[in-house]
Structures are given as structure tokens and as C-alpha cells.
Design an enzyme around this catalytic site. Sequence first.
Site, PDB file in Angstrom:
ATOM      1  N   ASP A  87      25.106   5.761   0.579  1.00  0.00           N
ATOM      2  CA  ASP A  87      24.372   6.763   1.326  1.00  0.00           C
ATOM      3  C   ASP A  87      23.800   7.704   0.268  1.00  0.00           C
ATOM      4  O   ASP A  87      24.553   8.313  -0.497  1.00  0.00           O
ATOM      5  CB  ASP A  87      25.363   7.490   2.251  1.00  0.00           C
ATOM      6  CG  ASP A  87      24.653   8.552   3.061  1.00  0.00           C
ATOM      7  OD1 ASP A  87      23.497   8.877   2.732  1.00  0.00           O
ATOM      8  OD2 ASP A  87      25.278   9.060   4.015  1.00  0.00           O
ATOM      9  N   ASP A 102      -4.112   1.100  -0.212  1.00  0.00           N
ATOM     10  CA  ASP A 102      -3.214  -0.055  -0.105  1.00  0.00           C
ATOM     11  C   ASP A 102      -3.665  -1.221  -0.982  1.00  0.00           C
ATOM     12  O   ASP A 102      -2.838  -1.950  -1.522  1.00  0.00           O
ATOM     13  CB  ASP A 102      -3.163  -0.501   1.375  1.00  0.00           C
ATOM     14  CG  ASP A 102      -2.090  -1.552   1.631  1.00  0.00           C
ATOM     15  OD1 ASP A 102      -0.987  -1.408   1.079  1.00  0.00           O
ATOM     16  OD2 ASP A 102      -2.360  -2.506   2.384  1.00  0.00           O
ATOM     17  N   LYS A 127       5.012  -0.640  -5.230  1.00  0.00           N
ATOM     18  CA  LYS A 127       3.917   0.162  -4.717  1.00  0.00           C
ATOM     19  C   LYS A 127       4.172   0.484  -3.255  1.00  0.00           C
ATOM     20  O   LYS A 127       4.921  -0.280  -2.627  1.00  0.00           O
ATOM     21  CB  LYS A 127       2.587  -0.564  -4.886  1.00  0.00           C
ATOM     22  CG  LYS A 127       2.396  -1.758  -3.940  1.00  0.00           C
ATOM     23  CD  LYS A 127       1.036  -2.326  -4.062  1.00  0.00           C
ATOM     24  CE  LYS A 127       0.056  -1.779  -3.064  1.00  0.00           C
ATOM     25  NZ  LYS A 127       0.212  -2.276  -1.688  1.00  0.00           N
ATOM     26  N   LYS A 159       0.470 -13.506  -9.664  1.00  0.00           N
ATOM     27  CA  LYS A 159      -0.035 -14.730  -9.032  1.00  0.00           C
ATOM     28  C   LYS A 159      -0.530 -15.702 -10.109  1.00  0.00           C
ATOM     29  O   LYS A 159      -1.250 -15.301 -11.026  1.00  0.00           O
ATOM     30  CB  LYS A 159      -1.172 -14.406  -8.061  1.00  0.00           C
ATOM     31  CG  LYS A 159      -0.669 -13.696  -6.808  1.00  0.00           C
ATOM     32  CD  LYS A 159      -1.784 -13.495  -5.803  1.00  0.00           C
ATOM     33  CE  LYS A 159      -1.318 -12.623  -4.648  1.00  0.00           C
ATOM     34  NZ  LYS A 159      -0.993 -13.342  -3.431  1.00  0.00           N
ATOM     35  N   HIS A 174      -4.478  -3.600  -6.365  1.00  0.00           N
ATOM     36  CA  HIS A 174      -4.802  -5.025  -6.544  1.00  0.00           C
ATOM     37  C   HIS A 174      -6.260  -5.245  -6.981  1.00  0.00           C
ATOM     38  O   HIS A 174      -6.524  -5.980  -7.931  1.00  0.00           O
ATOM     39  CB  HIS A 174      -4.560  -5.805  -5.251  1.00  0.00           C
ATOM     40  CG  HIS A 174      -3.191  -5.639  -4.683  1.00  0.00           C
ATOM     41  ND1 HIS A 174      -2.066  -5.530  -5.469  1.00  0.00           N
ATOM     42  CD2 HIS A 174      -2.739  -5.570  -3.403  1.00  0.00           C
ATOM     43  CE1 HIS A 174      -0.992  -5.398  -4.686  1.00  0.00           C
ATOM     44  NE2 HIS A 174      -1.376  -5.413  -3.434  1.00  0.00           N
TER      45      HIS A 174
HETATM   46  C1  BG6 Z   1       0.257  -5.644  -0.197  1.00  0.00           C
HETATM   47  C2  BG6 Z   1      -0.346  -4.771   0.859  1.00  0.00           C
HETATM   48  O1  BG6 Z   1       0.333  -4.976  -1.427  1.00  0.00           O
HETATM   49  O2  BG6 Z   1      -0.537  -6.815  -0.345  1.00  0.00           O
HETATM   50  C3  BG6 Z   1      -0.466  -5.499   2.175  1.00  0.00           C
HETATM   51  O3  BG6 Z   1       0.472  -3.602   1.026  1.00  0.00           O
HETATM   52  C4  BG6 Z   1      -1.211  -6.797   1.986  1.00  0.00           C
HETATM   53  O4  BG6 Z   1      -1.119  -4.693   3.146  1.00  0.00           O
HETATM   54  C5  BG6 Z   1      -0.625  -7.598   0.842  1.00  0.00           C
HETATM   55  O5  BG6 Z   1      -1.114  -7.534   3.193  1.00  0.00           O
HETATM   56  C6  BG6 Z   1      -1.489  -8.812   0.517  1.00  0.00           C
HETATM   57  O6  BG6 Z   1      -0.828  -9.621  -0.409  1.00  0.00           O
HETATM   58  P1  BG6 Z   1      -1.045 -11.212  -0.423  1.00  0.00           P
HETATM   59  O7  BG6 Z   1      -0.253 -11.656  -1.599  1.00  0.00           O
HETATM   60  O8  BG6 Z   1      -0.521 -11.721   0.894  1.00  0.00           O
HETATM   61  O9  BG6 Z   1      -2.514 -11.431  -0.564  1.00  0.00           O
END
Ligand code: BG6
Length: 486
Positions: free
Chosen positions: A90, A231, A144, A178, A236
Site C-alpha cells: 500500500d 497519446d 508513458k 517494434k 510514437h
Molecule cells: C499506446 C497508446 O501507446 O499505443 C494507445 O496509448 C494505442 O492509445 C497504442 O492504442 C497503439 O500501439 P500498437 O502497438 O497497438 O500500434
Amino acid sequence: MQTDSSFTFVLFGGTGDLSMRKILPALFEAHRAGGMLHDHGKIVAVARHAADRDEYLQWVNEHVKPHVSKNVDQAAWASFLARIEFVKIDLGNPQDFVHLRDAIQDLPGIRVFYLATGPSLFVPICHALASVGLNQNARIVLEKPLGYDLKSSNAINDAVGEIFAEEQIYRIDHYLGKEPVQNLLALRFGNALFEPLWRREWVESIQITIAEELGVEARGDFYDNTGALRDMVQNHLLQLLSIVAMEPPHSMDSDSVRDEKLRVLRALKPIDPRDIGKVAVRGQYHSGVIRGTSVPAYATEAGVKPDSTTETFVALKVEIENWRWAGVPFFLRTGKRLADRVAEIVVNFRAVPHSALGASALRAGANRLVIRLQPNESIRLYCLAKQPGEGMNLASVHLDLAFDQFFREGRMEAYQRLLLDVIHGRLALFVRRDEQEAAWRWVEPILNEWQAANRPPKPYAAGTWGPAAASAMLAQHGTCWLEEEN
Ligand code: BG6
């Protein structure tokens, strides 16, 4: 073969969604592959929601097993479970961290603390770890989103940075793990063919798309306070952009690669607020149909405010102010509930400077390289060829490389690669603080401008490619988004 790095992998948020879907399945795959994880390596799950190890293992059986690949060998699964310990914590109770220290102090190898929790817990957990001396000789992994804007991200980084040195901090961006993103580095820097053309003299424009069919799933509440720019773009998409655009690093060591990515992020042309309508499109999905199934509007999803103005789609025109890329538009786009799930990079080359082959050559277009990251990893190079028969009529044809036909084995999911990198102390695929700051610095004026303008996002029907304005933006540059069938 046995790896020589033993480890204790402490997983905060051990019963969370990420642990269930990604982290524990990735650790299992590494375990099952044999030789990737040291035999004595332990996983210590930390959570509030289980009473003891037995209850936790039951949860793992019920919730994690469905997320590992099919045909799980029972012996491998049982030996994986044997690696897992559990500590109930906790956060409000400092004594619990004394128990954690006692539980792990005799375990051998490097210590990894993986914070698969909301960012608001990062700093309290780091302080609690430091209070019992667990920040020494350890690595910390931060998921993240790391903050909400530059200020909050700096606040977290400052606080964590007082407890852990930068080389102990692993900021995850799973796109960097990836396989095809790795392959992009191989394509660019392992071949002599592409690099001489990879510049403004030969490239007309570049597109980077991450399109999803999924909506916000069970994350409506989080997403509604976040939006697509924070996001997907801040992390990304800008990471992909920096890998596409960076100069060749002198080696693949972590700082050489990250230095070059940083240079790109710092060279992004700041968006002039007066131009925002021309270079940025934000959209939100309404109800629609995806692959024959009706899906609801974003504003009616669980956890989303009915009058929400959060964007679920972003398209941007980005420029890079350096000699290699000056004047070349980079078009970025991402969205939820789009027509297809696809992530790809499209390099549109310029047409030949003079066509001796006549009008049909010009009509047939120019070279184009399409690097597909998902779902089917491939590289496609469009070239012009003469159509059979009389006359010199050209048509666009393509050379295809489908990776799964060449390499049938050995693929790794992003999380598996990244977790192994943490255990082995390899930082190259993790985001350095200065990269993260540069990305926030570039993104923030867009967020501020959108907030100040207070306009609703442009609607688009689920199952389409987003608002028409995203296509109009490219049309102004005489181009269009590449949308191919999967
Ligand atoms: C995450 C986002 O970082 O990446 C999500 O928070 C998104 O909203 C996801 O769906 C996409 O990742 P991938 O690997 O499925 O393309």
C-alpha cells in the site's frame, strides 16, 4: 545458452492492464524461448489488489494466460510461475517498502523496478524506494504517458532524477521496440542504395501514419484527458519521424543514436500559431461501421464526457529545419476508429528531372518507398516499367519484400525486446530526457493554440480515414495520403 545477467524484476502495478496484456506475456515469451532470461531471475509483482502469492498466481492464470501466444506448454508455464514472487504494497504505508526490501535483498543480480502505474505514482514510488535504499544499483522503467505537458513531464523527470541517475532511467516508447522500426535502421544504414537519395534533392514528401481500428476501449477516462496529440504524436510519431530523418549515427551505441534523434527533434520547425489551421487537423469520431460492425461515437464511450472536445485524430504537416530536409513536408497522421489498422512510412520521391520517355512516364508517377510496420511487415518499392506492347507506355509496378517470408523465426514483440534490453542494460531504444523535452517543446504550442481557440474537433465517421480536412491539407501540396488495401 544461458544469459549471464541475473535479475530481480519488480513490477509495480502487477495487477494492472499493462502487466496483464503486455509485460507478463512478454516475460513469459522470453522465459519460454530459453536462454534469454537467467535461470535465477525473479519477477516480484507488487500490487494492492491481491492478498498473497497464491491469490496473485491465480490472477496470473486467469488473466495473463489468455494473452500469451497459443499452445502454451504446461511445463514452461509452471516454471514461469515459479519465477514469480508477490509483495503486497500500500503506497501510503512506508513500512510496506521495508518488506519489499527484505523480500528482495537476498535475490541475486541487477534490480529493475518497472512502474506500470499511472504517472502520478512515479514520484511517490521513487521516494519510497529511495527511503529504503533500493535506488542503489538499480534500473527504473517509466511507462508513458510521462506527464501531461512539458511542465509536468519536467517535474517528474526532475524528481525521479534526484533519486536515479539518467543512465538508470528507462523511458519506454514501445514503438521503438517494434521489429520493423529496427529494420528501418537496417534499411537506411545497412544499404548503400537508399541513403544517397534520402534527402531533399530526391524526396518530395514523407508520410507517417499510425491508424487504429480500435476505439478507446476501457480507457475512456484516461483518453478523454489526453487526446491523440499527447497519446500518439508527442511520443510514437515523433520518435518514428526522428528515426526516418536522422543523420547516420557513427555507431549504434545508445547515445550516438539518441543524439541524432535529438538533433531532428530540435530542428522541427516551430508551428506558427497563425498557421495552425493550415498545418494541423484535429478530429473526433462519430458513430460508424468498421468491417461490417456498427461502432458508437466517441462521445458516448464509457468514461468520456458527452460534450467532449478531445481529439481522436490528428494530422500534421511538419518541417525539419536542416540542410537535409529543408522544404520537404512530413505529413503525420494518427487516429482511432479509422478504416484500417496500419502503421507505415511512405517516402515519395521526386519525379525524374527530365522525362525522355514522354507524357506517359509523367502520368505514371514517381518512385515511392512504402515501409509497412504493421500489420504485415513489408517494404514495397514502386518503380516505373514499360507496359508490354507497342509504344513506350509506362506503368507503376512494385518490388515487394515481405519479411515473414524471409525470416520465419525469431520474431520478438516490442515489449519482449525492450524488457530484455532493460535487464541487459541497453539504453538505445529508450527515450532520453532531452529527447522527451524537445518533443514536448514542439508539441506544446499546438496544444495551447487548440485550447485557446476552443473549437470542437472536426467530426469523422468511424470506419473512414478521418476528417476531409486531412486530405485537403495534402491536396494543397499536390499529394494525397496513401491508402492501400491490407
Ligand atoms: C499506446 C497508446 O501507446 O499505443 C494507445 O496509448 C494505442 O492509445 C497504442 O492504442 C497503439 O500501439 P500498437 O502497438 O497497438 O500500434
